[in-house]
Design an enzyme around this catalytic site. Structure first.
Site, PDB file in Angstrom:
ATOM      1  N   SER A 369       4.152  -2.091 -11.028  1.00 48.83           N
ATOM      2  CA  SER A 369       3.267  -0.962 -10.755  1.00 48.83           C
ATOM      3  C   SER A 369       2.016  -1.387 -10.000  1.00 48.83           C
ATOM      4  O   SER A 369       1.493  -0.626  -9.181  1.00 48.83           O
ATOM      5  CB  SER A 369       2.872  -0.279 -12.067  1.00 48.83           C
ATOM      6  N   ASP A 370       1.517  -2.582 -10.265  1.00 49.74           N
ATOM      7  CA  ASP A 370       0.279  -3.025  -9.629  1.00 49.74           C
ATOM      8  C   ASP A 370       0.463  -3.162  -8.126  1.00 49.74           C
ATOM      9  O   ASP A 370      -0.312  -2.597  -7.336  1.00 49.74           O
ATOM     10  CB  ASP A 370      -0.146  -4.356 -10.238  1.00 49.74           C
ATOM     11  N   ASP A 371       1.470  -3.898  -7.699  1.00 50.36           N
ATOM     12  CA  ASP A 371       1.670  -4.100  -6.272  1.00 50.36           C
ATOM     13  C   ASP A 371       2.163  -2.834  -5.584  1.00 50.36           C
ATOM     14  O   ASP A 371       1.858  -2.611  -4.406  1.00 50.36           O
ATOM     15  CB  ASP A 371       2.632  -5.264  -6.044  1.00 50.36           C
TER      16      ASP A 371
END
Length: 626
Positions: A369-371
């Site tokens: 989810s972060d990238d």
């Protein structure tokens, strides 16, 4: 704001933007140097010993690096200016012995003293890493809790299933279950008696809770008397699962640790080194080796998607035509590297839609989810909603994927929704077996949803509520993937404001007050890795360019661009900028595992200041001249 100060910021930004352009790869992407402690270099020597494929040239280069980074007290530190770390120091010592260094040499005598001074090898409390010593005969397998391969036979929704573990640990768990079933040993030609703190010491039971000790005993009892047909079926299924999840580059998970563990697991399960899967995996290990400045280092992960997405955002924010053109050149690369196939994450996801991005060059099984959030925010800075059909389609798929990964309580973890409700969750999360939602990931996803026109969606509202519910009384949020409250708090503020929460909102205002209260005397911000373990260090540490920029981005997003703290922070960036437009940042500010594995990225010390200065000029109107 004075015209002269704005001009100083613009000059610094122009130099930094030039450095950013120069660091772009001809293929369009950006990638910094991913640097951890020397645990990977030491483990590589141990792995090659176990496999019987020692490389004399590589070993000599590793010895040079290990000795160069030995601390004055004899051990090795896991982060910049940190104390000697027991596990790391033990691994480095063992690697030097395997490389042929004699225990009587001054460097090794000092290292042995440092290990003993930290409690001795018997005080290491990480059984997973002790398994690496067991593989080369330096620790008894009986003292290590075994992972049964029968885990792969559990239904996906069953407690203990591999699909209820953190995605980053899943492949390692399956691989470890294979070699723990056979418990192979390629013995070293020496012992490590000199590393025990007690004279005549030997391996003893680790200082673990009774429940863990009982689990260790039971795991060995079952290992001695497994149910034959179940064990055979589990070994076949685990082996097939690993073969099926091999990435196109020959590795697993896009990283060295998982690939190395899988190689050991497959060898223990009966694969020969010349088996096509194993052979391609061993060859894949070379892609993590970096030769720079006459030194041979190991990049345990490859931060190319994160670096590219953040660099695109930074370049787009400058407003400079040439720098924005560089960002546009990266768009095709980002679009090509979006994951468009189902992976592990889809097993327990209702109506799965692929569309995330991984951290690395090759990790289609587990985007995060972060990238994905970084990529969506970057693409939208160049192509607003409706301006480019290809970007619209990519962002639509990415947003749907992120929404499918939202945790039940409204927050986001990096890889998959938290699916563990048993005692011991937090301890397992700290070493990477599980992952709970965090403020930094949730803030980044909210920022992406806001950029994609989804600020008012039910998912965004639930994410906002999660942040409100988890804010600490002092106004801060702890992060997870970077150090620590400074990262979590800045990400939460930028996420909230991207979704329409005003800077005057009590949660945002208290967060900004916390940030201002932790500004250093030199105008910058910094938070030491020690903050992860010692509350006295929270918000404290040497000022760094990237952490200063996190704080500035939050304050500017909250409407405080004209305040003295922002000007002082920008002045810190201007004063510390190098002649080449870049900054120096030796500190490890990012986290892999909270219990000893930290990293730094040479791109982020440049990207974040470019963002902060661009955001300041845009917020104050000075950037309109660019």
């Amino acid at each position: 704001m004075t015209t002269e100060f704005a001009q100083d910021v613009e000059r610094a930004l122009t130099e930094a933007a030039g450095a950013l352009r120069r660091r772009q790869h001809p293929d369009g992407y950006w990638k910094g140097d991913f640097e951890t402690s020397l645990i990977g270099e030491a483990a590589e020597v141990m792995l090659r010993h176990f496999l019987g494929i020692r490389d004399e040239e590589a070993t000599a280069a590793t010895v040079k690096v290990l000795l160069a980074e030995q601390t004055p007290s004899g051990g090795w530190a896991s982060y910049h200016k940190g104390p000697d770390e027991l596990l790391l120091s033990t691994f480095c010592y063992v690697a030097l012995r395997l490389a042929g260094c004699a225990p009587e040499e001054p460097a090794l005598r000092a290292a042995a003293r440092a290990v003993r001074a930290n409690g001795g090898v018997e005080a290491i409390d990480n059984p997973t890493m002790l398994a690496w010593l067991a593989l080369i005969g330096l620790w008894p397998w009986d003292d290590i809790p075994l992972i049964p391969p029968e885990l792969v036979l559990l239904p996906p929704k069953a407690p203990g299933s591999i699909y209820r573990m953190g995605a980053a640990a899943r492949g390692i768990v399956v691989a470890n279950s294979l070699f723990m079933a056979g418990r192979p040993v390629t013995p070293a030609s020496f012992g490590i008696e000199e590393l025990y703190a007690r004279p005549g010491g030997s391996a003893r039971r680790l200082p673990r809770p009774r429940a863990v000790r009982a689990a260790t005993a039971l795991s060995h009892l079952y290992a001695r008397h497994p149910v034959g047909f179940l064990r055979r079926r589990a070994m076949r299924k685990a082996t097939r699962w690993l073969e099926d999840t091999q990435e196109r580059d020959g590795g697993w998970g896009g990283n060295w640790p998982q690939t190395a563990n899988v190689i050991v697991g497959l060898i223990a399960a009966g694969h020969r080194p010349d088996h096509p899967v194993v052979r391609s995996a061993i060859e894949a290990l070379d892609q993590y080796v970096v030769h720079k400045d006459g030194r041979r280092r190991l990049e345990m992960w490859t931060s190319v998607v994160m670096d590219t997405a953040l660099a695109v955002s930074a370049a787009a924010m400058t407003g400079d035509a040439g720098t924005r053109a560089a960002a546009h050149r990266a768009v095709p690369w980002l679009l090509d590297n979006q994951v468009t196939e189902l992976g592990d994450w889809a097993v327990l996801t209702e109506d799965p839609v692929p569309g995330g991005w991984p951290y690395e060059f090759a990790n289609d099984a587990n985007p995060d989810s972060d990238d994905t959030a970084f990529a969506v925010a970057a693409l939208r800075r160049l192509h607003p909603v409706g301006s480019d059909p290809a970007v619209d389609e990519a962002c639509e798929r990415a947003s749907r994927w992120m929404l499918s990964q939202q945790c039940a309580d409204g927050g986001w973890a990096a890889f998959e929704p938290l699916r563990w409700r048993l005692p011991g969750r937090d301890a397992l999360a700290r070493i990477g077996f599980l992952e709970a939602p965090s403020a930094d990931i949730t803030g980044h996803v909210l920022e992406a949803l806001g950029a994609d026109g989804r600020a008012g969606s039910p998912a965004a509202r639930r994410g906002i509520r999660w942040l409100r519910d988890h804010q600490h009384p002092d106004g801060s949020w702890p992060g997870w993937w970077a150090c620590y409250h400074l990262h979590g708090t800045s990400a939460a503020v930028t996420g909230l404001t991207a979704c329409g929460v005003l800077g005057t909102d009590p949660a945002v205002a208290r967060a900004c007050d916390w940030i201002v209260a932790h500004q250093q005397d030199d105008g910058g911000w910094g938070e030491d890795i020690r903050a992860l373990h010692d509350p006295a260090w929270i918000g404290k540490g040497d000022s760094t360019p990237s952490q200063t920029s996190w704080a500035l981005l939050a304050l500017i997003a909250a409407g405080r661009a004209d305040g003295e703290p922002v000007r002082a922070g920008l002045d810190f960036l201007i004063r510390t900028q190098q002649d080449d437009g870049d900054w120096a940042e030796p500190w490890h500010t990012w986290v892999v595992h909270h219990d000893g594995l930290y990293w730094r990225d040479s791109m982020l010390r440049l990207v974040y200041p470019v963002m902060a200065m661009s955001a300041y000029l845009a917020a104050t109107g000075a950037g309109e001249r660019r």
